[in-house]
Design a protein around this motif. Structure first.
Motif, PDB file in Angstrom:
ATOM      1  N   GLN A 114       3.915   6.246   5.207  1.00 13.54           N
ATOM      2  CA  GLN A 114       3.636   6.259   3.671  1.00 13.54           C
ATOM      3  C   GLN A 114       3.328   4.698   3.003  1.00 13.54           C
ATOM      4  O   GLN A 114       2.254   4.610   2.460  1.00 13.54           O
ATOM      5  CB  GLN A 114       4.313   7.175   2.911  1.00 13.54           C
ATOM      6  N   TYR A 115       4.324   4.079   3.215  1.00 13.28           N
ATOM      7  CA  TYR A 115       4.338   2.764   2.775  1.00 13.28           C
ATOM      8  C   TYR A 115       4.257   1.653   3.771  1.00 13.28           C
ATOM      9  O   TYR A 115       4.923   1.593   4.640  1.00 13.28           O
ATOM     10  CB  TYR A 115       5.649   2.507   1.758  1.00 13.28           C
ATOM     11  N   ASN A 143       8.649   4.844   5.425  1.00 16.19           N
ATOM     12  CA  ASN A 143       8.496   6.150   4.373  1.00 16.19           C
ATOM     13  C   ASN A 143       9.240   6.032   3.161  1.00 16.19           C
ATOM     14  O   ASN A 143       8.997   6.734   2.332  1.00 16.19           O
ATOM     15  CB  ASN A 143       8.975   7.479   5.211  1.00 16.19           C
ATOM     16  N   GLU A 144       9.949   4.792   3.041  1.00 20.13           N
ATOM     17  CA  GLU A 144      10.670   4.699   1.676  1.00 20.13           C
ATOM     18  C   GLU A 144       9.988   3.820   0.833  1.00 20.13           C
ATOM     19  O   GLU A 144       9.074   2.792   1.433  1.00 20.13           O
ATOM     20  CB  GLU A 144      12.131   4.054   2.061  1.00 20.13           C
ATOM     21  N   ASN A 180       0.751  -1.401  -0.037  1.00 24.42           N
ATOM     22  CA  ASN A 180       0.118   0.089  -0.121  1.00 24.42           C
ATOM     23  C   ASN A 180       0.786   1.198  -0.062  1.00 24.42           C
ATOM     24  O   ASN A 180       1.877   1.231   0.674  1.00 24.42           O
ATOM     25  CB  ASN A 180      -0.752  -0.108   1.274  1.00 24.42           C
ATOM     26  N   ASP A 181       0.577   2.013  -0.720  1.00 25.89           N
ATOM     27  CA  ASP A 181       1.193   3.434  -0.675  1.00 25.89           C
ATOM     28  C   ASP A 181      -0.127   4.540  -0.195  1.00 25.89           C
ATOM     29  O   ASP A 181      -0.767   4.821  -0.950  1.00 25.89           O
ATOM     30  CB  ASP A 181       1.384   3.955  -2.196  1.00 25.89           C
ATOM     31  N   ASN A 182       0.416   5.028   1.183  1.00 26.66           N
ATOM     32  CA  ASN A 182      -0.632   5.696   1.577  1.00 26.66           C
ATOM     33  C   ASN A 182      -0.519   7.210   1.066  1.00 26.66           C
ATOM     34  O   ASN A 182       0.321   7.892   1.603  1.00 26.66           O
ATOM     35  CB  ASN A 182      -0.541   5.664   2.855  1.00 26.66           C
ATOM     36  N   LEU A 183      -1.287   7.703   0.225  1.00 24.78           N
ATOM     37  CA  LEU A 183      -1.115   9.006  -0.409  1.00 24.78           C
ATOM     38  C   LEU A 183      -1.356  10.021   0.352  1.00 24.78           C
ATOM     39  O   LEU A 183      -0.632  11.053   0.715  1.00 24.78           O
ATOM     40  CB  LEU A 183      -1.771   9.016  -1.916  1.00 24.78           C
TER      41      LEU A 183
END
Length: 455
Positions: free
Chosen positions: A112-113, A312-313, A80-83
């Protein structure tokens, strides 16, 4: 030495060619007795092949049912990429004790990821419907096997009838050819007598008309043979353009019917229609048990093992990313409590369907007894008609032969000869029909007592 080697090589090559040709001839059979034709059809008829595929599907269905009670393993992975991370409101007092009770601070949790992967294994421990379904799948396969026997019985009946029609058509054709040859001879004599002034022109014209009529019958009989042979090959599963020879004779088949004992007992267990209903009864009994099993609880176990990570990467598989492990073992029990009468209604529906099948079996028993009596009477009638038609044919032939002799001696006229010839052909046609009716009646009798498939 070189010539010797060449000679040996040619001899060996010829031997191989002969053997290959013999093998090719033996694998492609085109000559059949009626027994061989029916056995061939039971393996190669189009309907038999299609029903065979249905049986294979039923067999696979058994394993499908068995497999539902065996361990089931599934795997799942997510990335998941939490935009935009979700915002939560926390009381401001957490950060500032002097803040009011109505003050909140917006906070974002997470990174984020995120990624997670898991594997889950489940095992059914008890389910009443599964146990019943396992038995039902085997009965379902038996129904397919019974259907195959029913199809084979129909194929055998069709092939035997087609075989009879071919033989009858050929017999009719040969008789008409003999009659045509005789009529042509009479016509040539009448024509010669007329040219010499010894007979009237009506005699020659009548003889010519007789030749024309019989020629038309011969051509029609020849086309009937072609049609009957094509029908036989189609029913057997052969190419309709292939060549086929029939080894059984009409006399052999008739003698078999005449000398076989027709007062046989009716064995319900060998009758395919009765066996199908018995299998349907077993299937319906299991359907009742299946609905009754819905009152029982179901129990299953499961085990889940997984890992998850967040960063976050974008590369969650980076060596610095930390993965966390989780696992769980559990049991799940489902106990039906109240369904407002739905389960009871379903049980009663299946019981009523069971009573219907039981009634169909009683009806089938009486129907089979009736069919046996009808088939016995029809066969006895067909035998009597066959003997009568045979005697009539012989008498008509005797009269026709005597009239031909009188005609050549000038004692009889062409009109009388034509009448007797027509009488003979009609008697022959009636005899052919009686022969077919006798053979058909025997098939109906064997089918009525349930032995046709085993013949």
């Amino acid at each position: 030495m070189k010539k010797i080697f060449i000679t040996i090589f040619i001899a060996l090559l010829g031997t191989v060619f002969v053997v290959a040709q013999e093998n090719s001839e033996t694998t492609v059979k085109n000559s059949f007795t009626i027994e061989e034709a029916t056995e061939f059809a039971k393996k190669h008829a189009y309907e038999v092949i299609s029903t065979g595929y249905e049986m294979q599907q039923a067999k696979k269905k058994i394993w499908e049912t068995i497999a539902t009670g065996l361990p089931q393993v599934s795997a799942e992975a997510n990335y998941n990429d939490n935009l935009e991370l979700q915002t939560s409101l926390l009381p401001a007092k957490i950060f500032d004790p002097e803040a009011g009770d109505d003050a909140f601070v917006p906070v974002k949790f997470g990174q984020q990821y995120t990624s997670d992967a898991s594997i889950t294994a489940t095992q059914l421990i008890f389910d009443g419907t599964y146990i019943v379904g396992l038995k039902a799948s085997k009965v379902y396969y038996q129904l397919s096997a019974d259907k195959m026997d029913k199809v084979k019985e129909g194929i055998q009946e069709g092939v035997m009838l087609a075989y009879y029609y071919v033989l009858a058509a050929e017999d009719n054709y040969e008789t008409l050819k003999e009659t045509l040859a005789s009529s042509k001879k009479i016509y040539e004599e009448a024509k010669a007598y007329y040219e010499e002034g010894l007979r009237e022109d009506t005699d020659a014209d009548q003889a010519a008309l007789s030749v024309a009529n019989i020629t038309a019958k011969v051509n029609e009989a020849q086309r009937s043979i072609v049609t009957a042979r094509m029908a036989l090959k189609y029913l057997m599963g052969l190419d309709v353009n292939s060549r086929i020879e029939l080894e059984s004779t009409l006399d052999q088949l008739i003698n078999y019917v005449l000398i076989t004992e027709q007062q046989q007992a009716l064995d319900f267990s060998t009758h395919i229609d009765y066996r199908i209903l018995e299998t349907q009864l077993q299937a319906q009994q299991l359907m009742v048990k299946k609905e009754q099993a819905t009152y029982l609880p179901t129990l299953s176990a499961f085990y889940r093992y997984g890992k998850n990570a967040s960063t976050n990467e974008w590369n969650v598989f980076d060596k610095d990313t930390e993965w966390f492990t989780s696992s769980i073992l559990g049991f799940k029990i489902s106990l039906p409590v109240f369904s407002s009468g739905i389960r009871y209604s379903k049980v009663m529906q299946q019981k009523l369907a069971l009573y219907e099948v039981e009634n169909q079996i009683d009806q089938k028993l009486q129907e089979m007894k009736q069919n046996k009596l009808v088939a016995e009477n029809d066969l006895a009638t067909a035998k009597a008609n066959y003997f009568t038609s045979e005697k009539s044919k012989q008498l008509a032939k005797k009269i026709f032969d005597k009239t031909k002799l009188k005609y050549t001696e000038g004692v009889s006229n062409s009109f009388e000869l034509s009448q007797n010839e027509q009488q003979y052909l009609e008697a022959h046609s009636t005899h052919v029909e009686a022969t077919l009716e006798l053979l058909k009646a025997n098939i109906a009798y064997e089918k009525a007592i349930g032995i046709l498939l085993n013949e």
